[in-house]
Design an enzyme around this catalytic site. Structure first.
Site, PDB file in Angstrom:
ATOM      1  N   HIS A 187      -3.422   6.788   3.429  1.00 20.63           N
ATOM      2  CA  HIS A 187      -3.872   5.570   2.750  1.00 20.63           C
ATOM      3  C   HIS A 187      -5.249   5.210   3.292  1.00 20.63           C
ATOM      4  CE1 HIS A 187      -4.246   1.535   1.374  1.00 20.63           C
ATOM      5  NE2 HIS A 187      -3.916   0.977   2.520  1.00 20.63           N
TER       6      HIS A 187
ATOM      7  N   ASN B 188     -10.516  -0.090   0.226  1.00 19.87           N
ATOM      8  CA  ASN B 188      -9.051  -0.090   0.212  1.00 19.87           C
ATOM      9  C   ASN B 188      -8.564  -0.732  -1.073  1.00 19.87           C
ATOM     10  OD1 ASN B 188      -6.323  -0.575   0.543  1.00 19.87           O
ATOM     11  ND2 ASN B 188      -6.500  -1.520   2.556  1.00 19.87           N
TER      12      ASN B 188
ATOM     13  N   CYS C 223       0.806  -1.221   0.000  1.00 19.41           N
ATOM     14  CA  CYS C 223       0.000   0.000   0.000  1.00 19.41           C
ATOM     15  C   CYS C 223       0.841   1.274   0.000  1.00 19.41           C
ATOM     16  CB  CYS C 223      -0.939   0.004   1.198  1.00 19.41           C
ATOM     17  SG  CYS C 223      -2.066  -1.415   1.220  1.00 19.41           S
TER      18      CYS C 223
END
Length: 328
Positions: free
Chosen positions: A255, A285, A116
């Protein structure tokens, strides 16, 4: 020694698949409820690819929008970097497929494998290319199709992950441009390697089927604590290192992993909620795509303006985390 140039964001674009998977859809697949998911994650829906799409398709569509925004043609791009954990194939890189889909020259192109934090990693690399004059324009993309490696019998992970792509064009700046990328830092700690990983599709493949079918595995409670502490510390360190105060920062883009993580990071760094970019409710996500997607959507809503000073921060399996500061 020659003076280093600037690395500026000259264009941005994002793309998400048209198929929406709601929490109500997940209720049909597992023992869960919309209320349970929304309370624990802040997610109401997420986008997922269909059988006609691959990660390279997501990357291509986001890249076209970024190039249009930068008022550039594919022939103007000198290098391509794609951050992804879900390539079309184990090899070759998605970036090489993207190069030919766009019709670019036979320029360099490769993927970064940094979970990520991949988009921040790609930004760091692109900054070096442009600052030292190695490239005038670098296309960087965060693209993931995590729905393809989600175990839809595992409630702890299936509710989180989604698909999408976001792209920036990083260009050489001049004295009339804004500050561009100011500073960044990325860290890792491999002792937490197995708290968030994909079980299959690798050199660990064995007769045991668990090693042959890629599926996301996560120790949720541990990852939550690690993510909050790592991102919070990274943001604090970056702001302190650059002799800034929090009121010098216009936006924080974390994030988009989990709403509770986003809220906890904002509290830890004492950053006002209204200055935190957040779209996890509608997109979930999507790993390396969350930051450029959040940036592009916030800009389209009129929140982010030229001249704004922005901090990006991310966390992912590995354990990897980091932050980047730039003036748009």
């Amino acid at each position: 020694m020659a003076k280093l140039g600037k690395a500026v964001i000259s264009g941005a674009g994002a793309y998400v698949p048209s198929t929406i998977m709601t929490n109500q859809d997940l209720e049909k697949l597992m023992d869960t409820s919309h209320e349970w998911i929304a309370t624990r994650t802040g997610i109401h829906e997420r986008r997922v690819i269909d059988e006609t799409e691959n990660t390279s398709d997501l990357a291509y569509k986001a890249s076209l929008l970024a190039l249009e925004d930068a008022r550039l043609e594919p022939k103007d791009i000198d290098f391509i970097i794609v951050a992804t954990e879900t390539p079309d194939h184990m090899f070759p890189p998605v970036a090489t497929k993207l190069q030919t889909l766009l019709g670019c020259r036979t320029i360099g192109a490769y993927d970064v494998h940094s979970t990520c934090v991949g988009f921040i990693s790609a930004l760091q690399i692109a900054e070096q290319f442009t600052k030292i004059g190695k490239a005038k324009h670098v296309l960087i993309v965060g693209a993931d199709a995590l729905s393809k490696i989600v175990d839809y019998t595992d409630r702890s992970t299936a509710i989180l992950f989604a698909d999408g792509a976001g792209a920036f064009v990083i260009s050489q700046g001049n004295d009339t441009d804004g500050e561009g990328i100011i500073d960044s830092a990325i860290h890792s700690d491999g002792q937490f390697y197995e708290d968030l990983y994909v079980s299959g599709g690798s050199s660990r493949a064995r007769d045991n089927s668990d090693y042959n079918v890629p599926k996301i595995k996560m120790n949720g409670n541990k990852i939550f604590k690690l993510a909050v502490n790592a991102m919070s510390g990274s943001v604090k360190d970056l702001i302190k290192k650059n002799n800034l105060e929090y009121n010098d920062i216009d936006w924080l883009i974390p994030h988009q992993a989990n709403q509770r993580i986003i809220d906890a990071v904002a509290r830890n760094v004492e950053f006002p909620t209204e200055k935190v970019i957040n779209n996890i409710k509608y997109y979930g996500n999507n790993s390396a795509a969350t930051i450029p997607l959040a940036f592009t959507k916030a800009r389209a809503e009129g929140k982010i303006q030229r001249g704004d000073r922005i901090v990006l921060t991310a966390f992912g399996g590995g354990l990897i985390w980091g932050s980047l500061l730039f003036q748009y």
